[in-house]
Design an enzyme around this catalytic site. Structure first.
Site, PDB file in Angstrom:
ATOM      1  N   GLY A   1       1.503   0.148  57.009  1.00 60.15           N
ATOM      2  CA  GLY A   1       2.918   0.257  56.695  1.00 60.15           C
ATOM      3  C   GLY A   1       3.868   0.283  57.876  1.00 60.15           C
TER       4      GLY A   1
ATOM      5  N   ASP B   1       4.821  11.673  53.578  1.00 57.29           N
ATOM      6  CA  ASP B   1       5.011  12.169  52.211  1.00 57.29           C
ATOM      7  C   ASP B   1       4.414  13.581  52.158  1.00 57.29           C
ATOM      8  OD1 ASP B   1       5.438  12.183  49.463  1.00 57.29           O
ATOM      9  OD2 ASP B   1       3.826  10.827  48.990  1.00 57.29           O
TER      10      ASP B   1
ATOM     11  N   ASP C   1       4.390  -0.957  50.660  1.00 57.21           N
ATOM     12  CA  ASP C   1       3.938  -1.848  49.587  1.00 57.21           C
ATOM     13  C   ASP C   1       3.797  -1.139  48.252  1.00 57.21           C
ATOM     14  OD1 ASP C   1       1.568  -0.333  50.413  1.00 57.21           O
ATOM     15  OD2 ASP C   1       0.496  -1.678  49.059  1.00 57.21           O
TER      16      ASP C   1
ATOM     17  N   ARG D   1       5.768  -5.613  51.305  1.00 58.69           N
ATOM     18  CA  ARG D   1       5.850  -5.207  52.722  1.00 58.69           C
ATOM     19  C   ARG D   1       6.818  -6.081  53.507  1.00 58.69           C
ATOM     20  NH1 ARG D   1       1.720  -1.583  53.655  1.00 58.69           N
ATOM     21  NH2 ARG D   1      -0.264  -1.967  52.620  1.00 58.69           N
TER      22      ARG D   1
HETATM   23  P1  5GP Z   1       0.920  11.235  52.808  1.00 53.15           P
HETATM   24  O1  5GP Z   1      -0.483  11.228  53.338  1.00 53.15           O
HETATM   25  O2  5GP Z   1       1.957  11.795  53.754  1.00 53.15           O
HETATM   26  O3  5GP Z   1       1.013  11.857  51.437  1.00 53.15           O
HETATM   27  O4  5GP Z   1       1.315   9.747  52.512  1.00 53.15           O
HETATM   28  C1  5GP Z   1       1.396   8.860  53.511  1.00 53.15           C
HETATM   29  C2  5GP Z   1       1.126   7.465  53.010  1.00 53.15           C
HETATM   30  O5  5GP Z   1       1.338   7.319  51.589  1.00 53.15           O
HETATM   31  C3  5GP Z   1       2.127   6.569  53.661  1.00 53.15           C
HETATM   32  O6  5GP Z   1       1.690   6.138  54.925  1.00 53.15           O
HETATM   33  C4  5GP Z   1       2.233   5.464  52.665  1.00 53.15           C
HETATM   34  O7  5GP Z   1       1.193   4.557  52.864  1.00 53.15           O
HETATM   35  C5  5GP Z   1       2.050   6.143  51.333  1.00 53.15           C
HETATM   36  N1  5GP Z   1       3.352   6.485  50.712  1.00 53.15           N
HETATM   37  C6  5GP Z   1       3.950   7.687  50.608  1.00 53.15           C
HETATM   38  N2  5GP Z   1       5.131   7.601  49.984  1.00 53.15           N
HETATM   39  C7  5GP Z   1       5.291   6.283  49.700  1.00 53.15           C
HETATM   40  C8  5GP Z   1       6.344   5.546  49.052  1.00 53.15           C
HETATM   41  O8  5GP Z   1       7.397   6.056  48.610  1.00 53.15           O
HETATM   42  N3  5GP Z   1       6.148   4.206  48.927  1.00 53.15           N
HETATM   43  C9  5GP Z   1       5.027   3.574  49.413  1.00 53.15           C
HETATM   44  N4  5GP Z   1       4.961   2.261  49.234  1.00 53.15           N
HETATM   45  N5  5GP Z   1       4.018   4.239  50.018  1.00 53.15           N
HETATM   46  C10 5GP Z   1       4.167   5.586  50.163  1.00 53.15           C
HETATM   47 MG    MG Z   2       1.495   4.913  56.493  1.00 49.81          MG
END
Ligand code: 5GP
Ligand code: MG
Length: 178
Positions: free
Chosen positions: A48, A106, A162, A168
């Site tokens: 991403g 996130d 994505d 993307r």
């Molecule tokens: P975390 O591990 O912080 O929960 O999430 C990180 C990964 O989840 C990000 O690098 C991304 O790949 C995906 N992600 C989190 N939120 C979003 C979002 O709103 N849209 C998309 N497309 N991917 C997300």
């Molecule tokens: Mg990521």
């Protein structure tokens, strides 16, 4: 484009490309101040972050290394179960000033794993720069040192992000319609 359709969902315009670029300029200014003579290693987390890294490092004026890693989970052969592994880090980051570049933080699960694995390689310092941050979803204690934009908990696509592989390449960011 105000709306895009990807697979079974429709998405509405959320952040236009000029706002995206302006917010990256702000982060770039901070990094130019903080890392001018430090020859930092910028490490983007694939997939991403590729557009964010490209736009950010072009605005960094000092010397720097740029590298990408991917976090991979695989089933270990022992009873430990799932093991996380960093793929693609060929630089020796020992005693270097590392800046991790993420597309979006996130829950922070990904970031925490990357952080733990990179710390083992003994960088001098390690800081986090993320393009987007969802403070309402974040559950970790690792400080987010640089953040371009804070967003709500809704699912976003575009500018590297994505939805099941699509979106993307969009230059704007879109939010899913409920
Ligand atoms: P975390 O591990 O912080 O929960 O999430 C990180 C990964 O989840 C990000 O690098 C991304 O790949 C995906 N992600 C989190 N939120 C979003 C979002 O709103 N849209 C998309 N497309 N991917 C997300
Ligand atoms: Mg990521």
């Amino acid at each position: 484009m105000d709306k895009v359709c990807l697979h079974d969902k429709t998405f509405t315009l959320y952040l236009g490309s000029s706002k995206i670029q302006k917010s990256i300029e702000v982060i770039a200014d901070s990094l130019n101040n903080d890392y001018a003579d430090k020859n930092p290693v910028f490490i983007g987390i694939l997939n991403g972050s590729f557009l964010f890294v490209a736009d950010l490092v072009r605005r960094f004026k000092g010397n720097c290394d740029v590298s990408f890693i991917r976090l991979s989970s695989y089933e270990g052969t022992s009873s430990k179960g799932v093991v996380d592994e960093l793929i693609g880090l060929h630089e020796d980051i020992q005693n270097r000033d590392v800046v991790v570049l993420e597309d979006i933080v996130d829950t922070g699960n990904t970031l925490e794993k990357v952080f733990e694995l990179l710390i083992k390689k003994k960088p001098r310092t390690i800081k986090i720069a993320t393009f987007l941050f969802k403070p309402g979803a974040y559950t970790k204690n690792i400080p987010i040192d640089y953040c371009a934009l804070e967003v709500g908990n809704d699912f976003l696509v575009g500018y590297g992000l994505d939805y099941n592989g699509l979106g993307r390449n969009l230059e704007n960011i879109y939010v899913v319609e409920e």
